[in-house]
Design a protein around this motif. Structure first.
Motif: not given
Length: 600
Positions: A101-103, A105-110, A120-131, A134-142
């Motif tokens: 997830a990007s945008g 407002g705190t620390t983007d995670v992947s 296989k299940q992937l899981t990650t968590s984050f907290r949004t910034g005070p303002s 919206s955030v962008t969630v994504y998946t990609h390969g290599w």
């Protein structure tokens, strides 16, 4: 009642009611199970497709295939609550698969995993910034890795619009759709109170933003069914999307830039010169040909911009018709639903619009030809050194070379003059287009060749005006496809690889924009010689059919695997009507057999 008693009652009421309720947790991702296709998702370089196997849940999953400098990133922007905790989860499989997830407002995670062949299940968590809203969630390969798969992707946390905060609008209702032509569908829906704009979604295409509760979607393929949804927008965000509605464009024929049959055959007619193929009168052009390009309008000098067209004189073409007969035959073809264009350039017609004066002369002189013969539009067939990139012109999105800038401006002026019915086609060589994947403005033989990829800025700038692009898949050296392998002309693989690049998008060498965006399949026709006499790279009918099978049905793909399936591929172009007649009509007969009824 005493002041003390009033305060006591007020406090008691507050305690009974409790603090304001937090927003309820919900899954905020649209289509995370991919059961409705790619609705809501955007995949880089056309890398994403929905498949029915393998799946983790339901009946569909996402497959995304990295190619070249693209890592097959599929993303969705989601409206969220500020200062709130969210958990992002997906089931994946592949050599390398990333979730993030990007945008925030705190620390983007992947996070990522290696899980080829097993979910296989992937899981990650984050907290949004005070303002953050919206955030962008994504998946990609290599890069350079095989396709990866994603299913059942969720983002769980507080739904947007908590107590005291502005709410997104209600979901639009009453959506209806009706075809207005072979290339356009009109939509309308009930206005949503408080909405400042609306977003129209169509089959994974780029969203369309409008301010009124109606829209006309253009640039569609004939006889094709499209599905639409609409979201309402205000300052708080976007609503959920409406129930889907579908409509089918009308069949081709008649006027309009999109008035072609679903599958069209394009041919050049030797109207101004004679060669060994023999002269063909306009009235004698078979009904198989849907677009007839008059070859050629040529410049009075390389840099003048002054284009002239003459019919082949009887001294060169003894059976040529008169001007009056020719014009009458053009009208008869148009009455039958055919398009007749003036083609500018050709092998011997070098055109360089290096000045604004040349640009204006080009517009004026081409307009005179179109008006004189009552033509439907223009074919750009610049070859040789007509298009060359100047030093430092490195971004196809913002060209600086005067000849390229002036050509774009000239064509846009002609389009504006003649309106939406103006048919615009282009017939560049692979050197000017696909070779931009390897070399952009520099040659493959150690020296500088500014023609490599030089058509890309023209195609990109005019993509919304372009009716057809039919790259000449002949008279070409080997070209590297998206599989990083070289392909040589004359067989199905060459046409599959070259066409897949146009429909998937491809990285451009040394270019700051990186990926040339894909064109629509209804904008693409494959260019081939009609006979071995007509040019190097003649392809036997059986190989032509293999290429069409692979691109439109994903069968007979041979050594090259495409990044998609495009049943709306427009058709074929050939050099030429004359050479096809010389060869006994083999090329057009094969087209008619493959697409029965296309010429009707």
């Amino acid at each position: 009642m005493s002041f003390t008693a009033a305060v006591a009652l007020a406090v008691a009421g507050f305690l009974a009611a409790g603090p304001p309720a937090a927003a309820a947790d919900a899954d905020l991702v649209l289509g995370g199970g991919f059961e409705t296709g790619l609705d809501g998702w955007s995949c880089s370089a056309g890398s994403g497709a929905v498949v029915t196997t393998p799946v983790h849940g339901g009946s569909s999953a996402l497959r995304a295939t990295p190619a070249g400098q693209d890592n097959a990133r599929c993303s969705q922007t989601v409206t969220v609550e500020p200062d709130s905790a969210y958990t992002l989860t997906a089931w994946v499989q592949g050599a390398y698969v990333y979730l993030g997830a990007s945008g925030t407002g705190t620390t983007d995670v992947s996070t990522w995993t290696q899980s080829a062949g097993v979910w296989k299940q992937l899981t990650t968590s984050f907290r949004t910034g005070p303002s953050t809203t919206s955030v962008t969630v994504y998946t990609h390969g290599w890069y350079g890795q095989p396709a990866h798969f994603t299913d059942d992707l969720t983002l769980v946390g507080p739904a947007p619009g908590g107590p005291g905060r502005p709410q997104p609008p209600a979901v639009p209702t009453g959506l209806s759709a009706s075809a207005t032509s072979s290339s356009a569908i009109s939509l309308s829906w009930t206005a949503v109170p408080g909405a400042t704009s609306y977003t129209v979604y169509r089959d994974g295409a780029a969203p369309l933003s409008v301010t009124a509760p109606s829209a006309t979607v253009t640039g569609l393929a004939a006889s094709t069914t499209y599905t639409f949804r609409v979201g309402a927008v205000n300052a708080a965000g976007e609503s959920a999307r409406s129930a889907p509605v579908s409509a089918t464009t009308t069949s081709g024929g008649g006027g309009g830039g999109g008035g072609l049959p679903a599958h069209a055959l394009v041919g050049y007619l030797h109207a101004s010169f004679a060669n060994g193929s023999g002269y063909v009168r306009m009235a004698d052009v078979p009904d198989s040909w849907d677009v007839i390009d008059l070859a050629f309008g040529e410049p009075t000098s390389v840099t003048s911009g002054d284009i002239r067209f003459r019919l082949c004189p009887v001294t060169e073409c003894p059976n040529a018709e008169s001007e009056a007969e020719f014009k009458a035959a053009v009208k008869a073809k148009q009455a039958a639903g055919k398009k007749v264009l003036i083609s500018i350039g050709g092998q011997n017609g070098q055109v360089q619009l290096g000045t604004t004066a040349a640009r204006d002369t080009f517009v004026s002189s081409v307009g005179k030809i179109i008006d004189e013969y009552g033509l439907d539009g223009l074919d750009i067939d610049f070859e040789g050194h007509s298009l060359s990139l100047a030093a430092g012109d490195t971004d196809f999105r913002a060209p600086t070379t005067p000849g390229i800038v002036n050509l774009i401006s000239a064509v846009k002026t002609l389009k504006a003059r003649y309106g939406p019915g103006f048919v615009l086609t282009m017939a560049p060589e692979t050197f000017f287009v696909q070779l931009g994947h390897q070399y952009y403005g520099s040659g493959p033989w150690g020296g500088q060749d500014p023609r490599a990829g030089a058509y890309l800025p023209v195609i990109h700038a005019l993509r919304d005006d372009l009716t057809l692009l039919h790259v000449q898949d002949y008279n070409s050296g080997p070209v590297m496809g998206l599989d990083n392998q070289y392909h040589s002309m004359g067989g199905a693989d060459f046409h599959i690889a070259m066409t897949d690049m146009l429909l998937t998008g491809f990285p451009v060498a040394g270019n700051t924009a990186r990926v040339f965006p894909p064109l629509r399949p209804d904008q693409i026709a494959i260019g081939l010689p009609a006979t071995p006499n007509a040019g190097n790279g003649h392809t036997p009918p059986a190989e032509v059919n293999k290429a069409l099978d692979c691109l439109t049905r994903k069968t007979n793909c041979g050594g090259y695997q495409t990044h998609g399936t495009w049943p709306a591929l427009r058709g074929l172009m050939t050099w030429s009507v004359n050479w096809d007649r010389f060869g006994g009509g083999e090329f057009s007969r094969n087209f008619d057999a493959y697409f029965p009824g296309a010429a009707s």
